[in-house]
Design a protein around this motif. Structure first.
Motif, PDB file in Angstrom:
ATOM      1  N   THR A  29       8.321  13.249   6.569  1.00 28.67           N
ATOM      2  CA  THR A  29       7.675  13.112   5.263  1.00 28.67           C
ATOM      3  C   THR A  29       7.917  14.369   4.426  1.00 28.67           C
ATOM      4  O   THR A  29       8.331  15.410   4.951  1.00 28.67           O
ATOM      5  CB  THR A  29       6.160  12.900   5.427  1.00 28.67           C
ATOM      6  N   GLY A  34       3.533  -3.279   5.501  1.00 27.82           N
ATOM      7  CA  GLY A  34       3.556  -2.751   4.140  1.00 27.82           C
ATOM      8  C   GLY A  34       2.195  -2.719   3.481  1.00 27.82           C
ATOM      9  O   GLY A  34       2.064  -2.212   2.361  1.00 27.82           O
ATOM     10  N   ASP A  72       0.658   9.238   0.280  1.00 27.36           N
ATOM     11  CA  ASP A  72       1.375  10.298   0.983  1.00 27.36           C
ATOM     12  C   ASP A  72       0.798  10.577   2.367  1.00 27.36           C
ATOM     13  O   ASP A  72       1.536  10.920   3.294  1.00 27.36           O
ATOM     14  CB  ASP A  72       1.351  11.584   0.153  1.00 27.36           C
ATOM     15  N   THR A 132       0.845  -1.193   0.000  1.00 31.57           N
ATOM     16  CA  THR A 132       0.000   0.000   0.000  1.00 31.57           C
ATOM     17  C   THR A 132       0.882   1.245   0.000  1.00 31.57           C
ATOM     18  O   THR A 132       1.881   1.302   0.724  1.00 31.57           O
ATOM     19  CB  THR A 132      -0.901   0.022   1.244  1.00 31.57           C
ATOM     20  N   THR A 133       0.524   2.245  -0.782  1.00 36.48           N
ATOM     21  CA  THR A 133       1.272   3.499  -0.795  1.00 36.48           C
ATOM     22  C   THR A 133       0.296   4.668  -0.748  1.00 36.48           C
ATOM     23  O   THR A 133      -0.824   4.580  -1.250  1.00 36.48           O
ATOM     24  CB  THR A 133       2.160   3.633  -2.041  1.00 36.48           C
ATOM     25  N   SER A 158       7.175   7.552   3.374  1.00 32.48           N
ATOM     26  CA  SER A 158       8.363   7.977   2.615  1.00 32.48           C
ATOM     27  C   SER A 158       8.891   9.267   3.215  1.00 32.48           C
ATOM     28  O   SER A 158       8.144  10.050   3.816  1.00 32.48           O
ATOM     29  CB  SER A 158       8.016   8.196   1.139  1.00 32.48           C
ATOM     30  N   ARG A 209       9.125  -2.558   7.792  1.00 34.35           N
ATOM     31  CA  ARG A 209       9.034  -1.708   6.602  1.00 34.35           C
ATOM     32  C   ARG A 209       8.779  -0.242   6.975  1.00 34.35           C
ATOM     33  O   ARG A 209       8.145   0.043   7.997  1.00 34.35           O
ATOM     34  CB  ARG A 209       7.929  -2.208   5.675  1.00 34.35           C
ATOM     35  N   LYS A 237      11.826   5.020   1.227  1.00 34.49           N
ATOM     36  CA  LYS A 237      10.579   4.883   0.473  1.00 34.49           C
ATOM     37  C   LYS A 237       9.589   4.039   1.265  1.00 34.49           C
ATOM     38  O   LYS A 237       9.950   3.015   1.840  1.00 34.49           O
ATOM     39  CB  LYS A 237      10.860   4.235  -0.880  1.00 34.49           C
ATOM     40  N   GLN A 238       8.369   4.478   1.276  1.00 36.66           N
ATOM     41  CA  GLN A 238       7.298   3.755   1.968  1.00 36.66           C
ATOM     42  C   GLN A 238       7.224   2.312   1.476  1.00 36.66           C
ATOM     43  O   GLN A 238       7.204   2.044   0.279  1.00 36.66           O
ATOM     44  CB  GLN A 238       5.970   4.459   1.701  1.00 36.66           C
ATOM     45  N   GLY A 239       7.215   1.365   2.419  1.00 43.58           N
ATOM     46  CA  GLY A 239       7.118  -0.048   2.077  1.00 43.58           C
ATOM     47  C   GLY A 239       8.445  -0.768   1.963  1.00 43.58           C
ATOM     48  O   GLY A 239       8.487  -1.995   2.045  1.00 43.58           O
ATOM     49  N   ASP A 240       9.553  -0.023   1.790  1.00 41.03           N
ATOM     50  CA  ASP A 240      10.865  -0.671   1.722  1.00 41.03           C
ATOM     51  C   ASP A 240      11.297  -1.132   3.119  1.00 41.03           C
ATOM     52  O   ASP A 240      10.849  -0.587   4.131  1.00 41.03           O
ATOM     53  CB  ASP A 240      11.912   0.287   1.159  1.00 41.03           C
TER      54      ASP A 240
END
Length: 221
Positions: free
Chosen positions: A147, A212, A66, A63-64, A113, A109, A177-180
């Motif tokens: 952020t 994530g 801002d 999922t991503t 970001s 994770r 980065k979000q999810g990394d």
């Protein structure tokens, strides 16, 4: 699904030790007792599978967003409260804590970001992860990500009674980065997330999260 690199040495060592033990049992210890060697083989296989599954990384559609704060770990939500964060912010924050059992995926994770503005590692005790003092006395790391909108989110990896090693892959000034992946905790523990007071919490106590994937909060800015 793939296996995490942090498990390579442990999985290899476990496999070799169990293989040697079973060969010793087959040829010497229980050479005249096929039932015992079979039972030992079954137990060894189950143990090896348990070790391997701990290091699994399942295929997921991450999922991503801002404004969204994504769960940093698989596990169960055990704390949602307003509290004082005394290490970095030194003010009131909204805390969401996720407890990871040894059966959970243990990849950690990035929930958002941004830029890592703060990082610190603390050696410490190994109290059970739900102990009230575990967040301040156990081995732990603190990571603060800012952020692009200027909101800061604090993450704290906390070792538990079983977890004896925290791994991290980030440093101050690094863009993330979000999810990394930002880290890994071997064999169970907890991750705390500290959010602004105006963040809208999207989970409740007892909810099961997927790192994530699960949205745990939304930021106002």
């Amino acid at each position: 699904m793939r296996l995490h690199r942090e498990g390579n040495t442990i999985m290899l060592t476990t496999g070799l030790v169990l293989l040697a033990l079973n060969l010793l049992a087959y040829f010497y210890l229980f050479s005249d007792n096929p039932t015992a060697t079979t039972l030992l083989g079954i137990v060894s296989l189950v143990l090896f599978i348990l070790v391997v599954q701990f290091f699994r990384i399942p295929n997921r559609l991450l999922t991503t967003g801002d404004a969204q704060v994504i769960a940093p770990a698989d596990g169960k939500v055990v704390v949602i409260e307003e509290t004082t964060e005394g290490e970095y912010f030194k003010d009131r924050r909204r805390q969401v804590s996720i407890f990871m059992s040894p059966l959970n995926v243990h990849v950690n994770r990035n929930p958002v970001s941004g830029i890592v503005r703060y990082f610190k590692y603390f050696p410490g005790k190994y109290l059970v992860a739900w102990h009230p003092k575990s967040s301040t006395e156990n081995e732990r790391t603190t990571v603060v990500i800012e952020t692009p909108n200027g909101v800061k989110v604090l993450l704290r990896q906390i070792a538990g009674a079983v977890a004896r090693r925290i791994i991290w892959y980030v440093k101050e000034g690094q863009p993330v980065k979000q999810g990394d992946e930002f880290g890994f905790i071997k064999f169970g523990s907890r991750v705390d997330v500290f959010l602004p007071l105006d963040a809208e919490i999207k989970v409740k106590i007892g909810d099961v999260t997927k790192g994530g994937v699960t949205v745990i909060a939304e930021l106002v800015k």
